[in-house]
Write an enzyme that holds these catalytic residues in place. Structure first.
Site, short mmCIF file in Angstrom:
data_model
loop_
_atom_site.label_atom_id
_atom_site.label_comp_id
_atom_site.label_asym_id
_atom_site.label_seq_id
_atom_site.Cartn_x
_atom_site.Cartn_y
_atom_site.Cartn_z
CE1 TYR A 15 21.78 53.23 -52.02
CE2 TYR A 15 21.64 53.51 -49.63
CZ TYR A 15 22.32 53.68 -50.83
OH TYR A 15 23.56 54.26 -50.83
CD GLU A 53 16.35 45.98 -59.58
OE1 GLU A 53 16.62 45.17 -58.68
OE2 GLU A 53 15.30 45.96 -60.23
CE LYS A 100 13.05 42.54 -65.70
NZ LYS A 100 12.08 43.61 -65.40
#
Length: 160
Positions: free
Chosen positions: A69, A72, A84
């Site tokens: 995992y 962000e 972005k």
């Protein structure tokens, strides 16, 4: 060691439709369960400062390196220029010797398409690895980005 990789694809969808997917939380919703085990909003509404927890599916390239995992953070959401920037802030590549790992998403008008019915999407990875972990730079690839762009392209083009 500093490096970057990028991928670009043409999408048969209006630039505003593509940005409505890539520039918001909708992209995470679209790929959750397909390419990722889960994409959870930890904080925010999709704007600058939004933090997501991304859980990888077993067997993905990154998961194969022991990464399960990462968190962000959206550090830039420019709706006018359709850009972005996302930075890994915890877990993932940071756990295996990277100083930073960033992803830049750009939705670009297709200047060759006078009808406005297509655009280009470009995704770039930028990273820096600590000297003692330089071998881990070989784990960086665009395989997952290409898969994300493929799912997004299929989704966007299904409306045309």
């Amino acid at each position: 060691m500093i490096g970057s990789l990028s991928e670009e694809t043409e999408v048969k969808a209006h630039v505003s439709k593509a940005w409505a997917l890539y520039g918001t939380l909708e992209l995470g919703k679209l790929v959750a369960g397909k390419l990722f085990e889960a994409v959870e909003v930890v904080e925010g509404d999709g704007g600058v400062g939004t933090i997501l927890k991304v859980t990888l599916k077993p067997g993905t390239t990154s998961a194969g390196s022991g990464l399960e995992y990462y968190f962000e953070k959206f550090t830039k959401v420019d709706n006018q220029n359709m850009v972005k920037d996302i930075q890994i802030v915890k877990g993932g590549f940071l756990d295996i010797g990277f100083n930073y790992y960033r992803i830049k998403l750009e939705v670009i008008e297709n200047s060759k398409d006078e009808t406005g019915s297509s655009c280009r999407v470009k995704i770039t990875i930028e990273y820096e690895v600590k000297d003692e972990f330089v071998a881990n730079a070989s784990l960086v690839n665009t395989e997952l980005l290409v898969a994300i762009m493929g799912v997004a392209k299929e989704h966007l083009e299904s409306f045309n």
